[in-house]
Design an enzyme around this catalytic site. Structure first.
Site, mmCIF file in Angstrom:
data_model
loop_
_atom_site.group_PDB
_atom_site.id
_atom_site.type_symbol
_atom_site.label_atom_id
_atom_site.label_comp_id
_atom_site.label_asym_id
_atom_site.label_seq_id
_atom_site.Cartn_x
_atom_site.Cartn_y
_atom_site.Cartn_z
ATOM 1 N N THR A 268 14.299 71.015 0.758
ATOM 2 C CA THR A 268 13.603 69.360 0.378
ATOM 3 C C THR A 268 13.946 68.461 1.248
ATOM 4 O OG1 THR A 268 12.472 70.427 -1.728
ATOM 5 C CG2 THR A 268 12.251 67.937 -0.920
ATOM 6 N N GLY B 61 18.879 69.421 -6.310
ATOM 7 C CA GLY B 61 20.120 68.711 -7.739
ATOM 8 C C GLY B 61 21.307 69.356 -7.699
ATOM 9 N N GLU C 290 8.976 72.633 -8.124
ATOM 10 C CA GLU C 290 8.571 74.191 -7.801
ATOM 11 C C GLU C 290 6.946 74.257 -8.165
ATOM 12 O OE1 GLU C 290 10.607 76.177 -7.299
ATOM 13 O OE2 GLU C 290 12.269 74.518 -7.760
#
Lengths: 687, 687
Positions: free
Chosen positions: B140, B179, B433
């Site tokens: 992303t 993350g 997701e």
């Protein structure tokens, strides 16, 4: 940013005309702007490329200190310039209890005004107005919220010392939640059971000093503290107070309506002729609080919608399904029908709430004038309506703020977007000043009483006389409601037709709920019957409020009110969108299908409605920027990397992120320092 | 606490039998309990009267360091004891990416497994499994999420040095959100456009070292940082990475499916016979991720419902409307119909999601076996179903967690309740997701394709063949759907009747959506038609998923599955409640009235349904404690002052509050210290 300019250029009306409608007049628009500018300047918030301090990853203490800093500037500005722009809304447009000094001017002051003697008022009100003290309103206890009679804290009179002893006898009686109580207040109104000569006279209000004015330490006999982190409002210190045999003078009792004599004799003063009895005045205060909440959540939802709108205008992402594979350009997400639909639904809701609040304000002012002439006839209706509006508006705004945040995807989840804070602060309104499910019940109890009175041939309140008459039609013969007469397309989408559909739907729902309750009463106690039928009753209450809200919205679209034809046209479209989307996507309730179920609308009409919604969405798309700009939010009050007026989303988000103090490197060093290498770091020889 | 014991004693079944069903077998129940105990012991979390460290008002850095501390213990336990209990759910039952080491074993590992050569896998997988490195999955970008083709980061091959240069050319191309990327990862999979000899070959995956293994500082050419505070998941450091001409060796390209030769020649390897092509394997990975998300949000919603249930059992507040004035006792809030109804609706939803996840797992295992034999026929259906289930379950769970928090009133708003954290972490699943509105569209595109194939006489997937046949009935003649034949009360509430109602409602909705789309295609491009009809299409997708979910739920209620008659009875009641409340209070959509609108149910039947819901609520009330206890949450994993198993709400809440570090007094001193008296304190001579 180019996209943002285009979005503004496409507007069919001048947004500043709508701004004047939102704030009632040009003078207020100007005065508010000036106040915001002074405050934001003093706080160093005018540079919108600078990371706002509240987002710098502060701990509990840091967030509170920033709250104090902001509250000081605001209070200064209000006292210096003699205005109340920030009394309910602070500089971030959140409700006042996000400030540790907010309750001083509201609940604290009002209770003294309402329940203090002339002497008490003379002394305390000027202390408050000049902020020589800061007060909390300590009613709620750990185990007792809405139900005031359950309060356990005691104030026991001791004749020998001429004092009351304030005491919390149990864990559940600890005062818990009052705004500002943790660290910030020198005084508090304390709700406690008044006991003299062993007799409990019920809950009374006491004004109690809780901190020293010398060093601000808690006075002996009071333990004070903060509740820790909350979903929002971390700039104030909602707190707890544990009273441990604190002695206060007899004069602490707010004594306009009940007194304790030197010998401990308790007496309640009769309400003097020509003045409002206490119970009615308490009701009036609640009315005032609730109407302010309704107005505030309109602004809260509008803030969230404004951020989501601006982000959706400039965010380009992906392409439409089935679009030409050769097409390389990404699409602005506002063009996806789902985003377009959700955004305009939220914008329509924010205006629906605002106009409902304005209409209620108008009725409220009328009521105040009547009450000055000792006419309280409209108080029961107004109280009931205030509970329903509060419950409805806060439910809608809270769900809407969440929706707006989700519409901004991952970026909306980060504090820097401003949306989590807005979502949290709007969400709290569903609970405070009357939990919504309690509020709904109060409205329905009122409506049931009116129906019962009507059935018994007794007086029905003027405000609902015609309405209740309609309810009785469905009651008496159990007949299906008459279809709305004309349903050719043009008439179906008429404002008055839509209001009529909402009215008849709510009348039918109320009749059904009342019938169930009445039938159940034959088989069980009134309380059990009420509980058994509750979900149906709540749905009826909701339908009633939606009818009232729709009516209020319609009034505001008229050119005679807006005095601007293009504004009226845009508002009319928004009104229709609100009315029709509430039919196709009803507010969740136990009878969400009631528009269809009651035969008011046929499947064909529903299909027509869906087609018309699509047309309205198309008409309103060019006005999304204007409809959100009209709220006139400053960049600093939105406090959002995604929502500034210029639309420069990415550079600002990246810039704010890089300014985060945690990114200076210390966090990694601290995580690393106990390790003797990468394996130790991960596997943690030292836990 | 007495009330809590009574609530447990009233259960009609043994909750441990249901626990075994939830976790599939007794061995897993035992193993999980042991793992939780070891981890909670090592973290010092077993004393539930001690304030959890995460609630102590930590700043951004403190929350992260606590996340590292927890992740170390969990990782240690998983490696030492060889289990994966915490791979998806951590010790607080939140999805794994609340840990800074979570992605290492998931997206990071899987991408290498999927796209690495034999040599790459041999080297990297064991580094990962022993946690000698910690990896992020950096796909992303600030300006690019769901739409992978939009990614801008480049990896340009330089023949002279035999290296790729990884570079972010714009602010929008900065990697944003992965993350663990901020502070915790030594390596990252970086998605970048592969460029050789000036030609762009599209997005490829590179394995890149981003921090030194000596001192953990970012390598030269990478700027790393954290995104700051988020609504939840603050124990990990979702971060950004800005690549500035970082050179990495040619071997960084994950080269199982595409290679760059020494001279810069690009070639894509053909998929070998007998192995799954990359695109299909990527789909399978997404399936696996989504099924895990669905399962996780069932636990998330169940956590919130458990806290709300326990609080509602012991919280006494007010009395029923119309109750006897002499009655002095307050009522436990669980007895108010609204609370009772909301609570059981949420509990029913949590089981509905769990059983849907289990059913999907069963199908998934079947698919994996088929794919091992080169049979991929069911992949499109399974992919479509995974998108729909993910969107539906995360929407329901997110709304439910919010509802549960609101049901705890003011106390639910405070971090100490544990609910804000649960609400935030569940809410994130609606976005990550696969954003839900994108997911819904993928499901409907699949369904439309099946309808089109059926109309054209082509093959329809076996899983939906019968279903699509039913859709065509409504399509071909536009007729109203046949009423469900028998509607006497007994049959109406039969499981199979309810499933049939859901099926027919969804078929009708799909037929309506497809017709609109097809008609619109005659007037505009396919992409425009899709967009114009989107809201109706999404409603059809939602109705389809609700039908599938209901079918999955029904299967699990059978005594042949539960092997326990009392458990079966309770689950049957819960199933009926879920089915019927979803009819009376439909999930919000553009066609929320579709149960009624399509003539499937008459107003009389709806009234019967409401009466039956009340009966079900009464039957289920004694089982509320058992139905939530069955999830077997430890006190520490709920991490809630309101939700511990013993029901000792008030003492714990007060105790935790008093332990808050901010209450040691420093905050007040700091706010006070610049002042020279109370007036200065409030009015702020020093801003």
């Amino acid at each position: 940013m180019d996209l943002m300019q285009q979005a503004r250029a496409s507007s069919t009306f001048n947004p500043t005309k709508l701004t004047v409608i939102i704030y009632d007049n040009e003078a207020t628009v100007r005065a508010r702007r000036a106040a915001f500018h002074r405050v934001e300047d003093a706080l160093g918030l005018l540079d919108n490329m600078k990371l706002p301090h509240i987002y710098s990853g502060l701990d509990r203490e840091g967030l509170y200190l920033e709250g104090v800093r902001r509250a000081r500037v605001i209070t200064n500005d209000m006292i210096t310039h003699g205005h109340s722009h920030f009394q309910w809304l602070n500089e971030r447009y959140q409700i006042c209890n996000s400030s540790p000094f907010g309750m001083n001017f509201l609940m604290f002051r009002r209770t003294i005004e309402l329940q203090g003697t002339v002497e008490q008022r003379r002394y305390w009100l000027q202390e408050i107005d000049q902020m020589r003290i800061n007060g909390a309103y300590a009613q709620t206890e750990l185990g007792h919220g809405t139900f005031v009679r359950g309060i356990e804290t005691t104030a026991t009179f001791d004749v020998d010392t001429d004092t009351f002893t304030i005491h919390c006898p149990t864990p559940t009686s600890v005062k818990y939640w009052p705004g500002g109580l943790g660290f910030s207040c020198s005084h508090a109104i304390v709700a406690a059971r008044l006991i003299t000569h062993g007799k409990d006279h019920g809950v009374h209000m006491f004004i109690v000093q809780i901190r020293s004015l010398e060093d601000f330490a808690p006075v002996h006999g009071v333990e004070l503290g903060d509740l820790g982190m909350k979903m929002a409002y971390n700039g104030t210190c909602n707190g707890y107070a544990r009273f441990n045999y604190l002695r206060v003078p007899r004069s602490s009792l707010l004594a306009a309506h009940a007194q304790v004599a030197r010998d401990g004799t308790y007496c309640q003063a009769q309400a003097k002729v020509g003045t409002l009895p206490l119970s009615k005045r308490v009701y009036s205060t609640m009315l005032d609080t609730r109407r302010n909440i309704v107005r505030c959540v309109a602004f809260g939802l509008a803030q969230a919608a404004t951020i989501a709108a601006r982000y959706s205008i400039v965010r380009e992402q992906g392409r439409l399904m089935f679009s030409d594979a050769a097409e390389e350009e990404e699409t602005a997400i506002i063009k996806y029908k789902s985003q377009h639909y959700r955004l305009l639904s939220l914008i329509a809701q924010s205006y629906a709430i605002l106009f409902a609040a304005k209409d209620f304000d108008f009725r409220y002012d009328q009521l105040v004038r009547e009450q000055e002439n000792d006419d309280h006839a409209r108080l029961p209706f107004m109280h009931a309506l205030s509970t329903g509006l509060k419950a409805w508006a806060t439910t809608i705004a809270s769900a809407g703020a969440t929706e707006a945040r989700k519409m901004c995807g991952g970026h909306g989840f980060v504090a820097l977007s401003g949306l989590p804070e807005i979502e949290g602060s709007v969400s709290a309104t569903a609970t405070f000043e009357g939990e919504n499910y309690v509020m709904w019940q109060q409205l329905v109890v009122y409506l049931f009483k009116q129906v019962r009175a009507s059935c018994a041939g007794q007086n029905v309140d003027a405000e609902v006389k015609d309405y209740i008459g309609g309810v009785r039609l469905y009651l008496s013969d159990g007949a299906s409601p008459p279809r709305i007469q004309s349903c050719d397309k043009k008439t179906l989408f008429d404002g008055s037709t839509l209001v009529l559909i909402y009215k008849k739907r709510s009348q039918r729902a109320l009749a059904a709920a009342y019938s169930s309750y009445r039938d159940m009463c034959n088989r069980s106690s009134a309380a059990e019957a009420w509980n058994a039928c509750m979900m149906t009753s709540l749905a009826a209450g909701q339908a009633f409020v939606e009818y009232i809200v729709l009516e209020s919205f319609m009034k505001r679209t008229s050119p005679s009110v807006t005095r601007d034809a293009p504004v009226s046209q845009a508002l009319s479209h928004l009104f229709s969108l609100f009315a029709l989307t509430t039919i196709t996507s009803p507010t969740p309730s136990f009878a969400a299908g009631s528009f269809v179920e009651h035969g008011l609308l046929t499947p064909d009409e529903l299909n027509e409605i869906r087609v018309h919604i699509n047309e309205l969405l198309t008409s309103l798309l060019p006005n999304i920027a204007a409809l959100t700009d009209a709220w006139d939010f400053t960049d600093s009050s939105l406090c959002s990397a995604l929502g500034c007026k210029d639309g420069n989303v990415y550079e600002r988000l990246l810039s704010w992120t890089r300014q985060l103090p945690a990114n200076s490197g210390r966090a990694v060093e601290k995580a690393w320092e106990a390790s003797e290498g990468i394996e130790e770091f991960f596997k943690a020889s030292r836990l």
